[in-house]
Scaffold this motif. Sequence first.
Motif, PDB file in Angstrom:
ATOM      1  N   ALA A  38       1.596 -10.363   8.474  1.00  0.00           N
ATOM      2  CA  ALA A  38       0.676  -9.227   8.595  1.00  0.00           C
ATOM      3  C   ALA A  38       1.211  -7.955   7.929  1.00  0.00           C
ATOM      4  O   ALA A  38       0.437  -7.128   7.447  1.00  0.00           O
ATOM      5  N   THR A  39       2.532  -7.811   7.901  1.00  0.00           N
ATOM      6  CA  THR A  39       3.126  -6.570   7.375  1.00  0.00           C
ATOM      7  C   THR A  39       3.713  -6.712   5.983  1.00  0.00           C
ATOM      8  O   THR A  39       4.021  -5.704   5.341  1.00  0.00           O
ATOM      9  N   PHE A  97       0.870  -1.613  12.177  1.00  0.00           N
ATOM     10  CA  PHE A  97       0.459  -2.945  12.616  1.00  0.00           C
ATOM     11  C   PHE A  97       0.380  -3.006  14.142  1.00  0.00           C
ATOM     12  O   PHE A  97      -0.537  -3.613  14.712  1.00  0.00           O
TER      13      PHE A  97
END
Length: 276
Positions: free
Chosen positions: A123-124, A152
């Motif tokens: 996700a990051t 996030f």
Amino acid sequence: MSSTKNSSGESATQAAGRKLRISEVSRRVGISSSALRAWEALGLIAPQRTQSRYRMYSEADVRLLQRAIFLRRARGLNPAAVVHVLRRQRMLPVRAESANLPGPRFRRLRVGRRLSLAQVARATGVSVGFLSALERGQMHASLGTLRRIARFYRTNILALFEPAGEGLRVVRPKQRKVLETNTGVRMELLAWGNTAMEPHLFRVKPGGNSGEAYTHEGEEFLHVLRGSFEIWLNGNEHYRLSAGDSLYFESSLPHRWRNSGRTEACLLWINTPPTF
């Protein structure tokens, strides 16, 4: 005889208590000043600072550095692994371990949401290995990377200082909340609590920078107290600032910055509202 012994003892005590500048330590241990600053960023040592912000090292710091260099060269460990080994062996000074690190905070957020390191990494855009080392306090990240991970988790940089409790009306220097990055940036929070502003004192070493550009809500004001500073806004505005210069801009503009000078830059930096 006793007089000679006393003199010898006093000389040894004076030598042990003598403080060394970074150039002296560099010669003693055989590594560059920039390498010493890198070890400091990893939490290996925490030299004292004079009022002019010069680093002053003790003989204990020198011995610890010599041990770290031995582990680095004899066992082929990378710097983060060396720090981990020394912490496990309880050889690090207490002050070097007490620095406010964002990694444990990220770990609590991840575990609380039942996420794996792999999920957060995807996700990051940050590697699993880096996230793992960051969470264990073995690695520092750039401000841009910290901002990306914090976003996030739907939090901000302010939360990483963990300024629990009511804010103080008067904040003494020793009471400031501190956060440091791996790119030579030290942020000192000057006020917290139910505030409309988020004031920091930024200390940026030569070459220190934000990493990638970042954005958030609000507006920002910065004033250069000492040194020089460069900042880029929205990818096309570039400003070179010197002591006495100020800048005001919208936080929604992508911004990145660095100290391209030869001395530490010191800035008063205010965000409003506290969304940084």
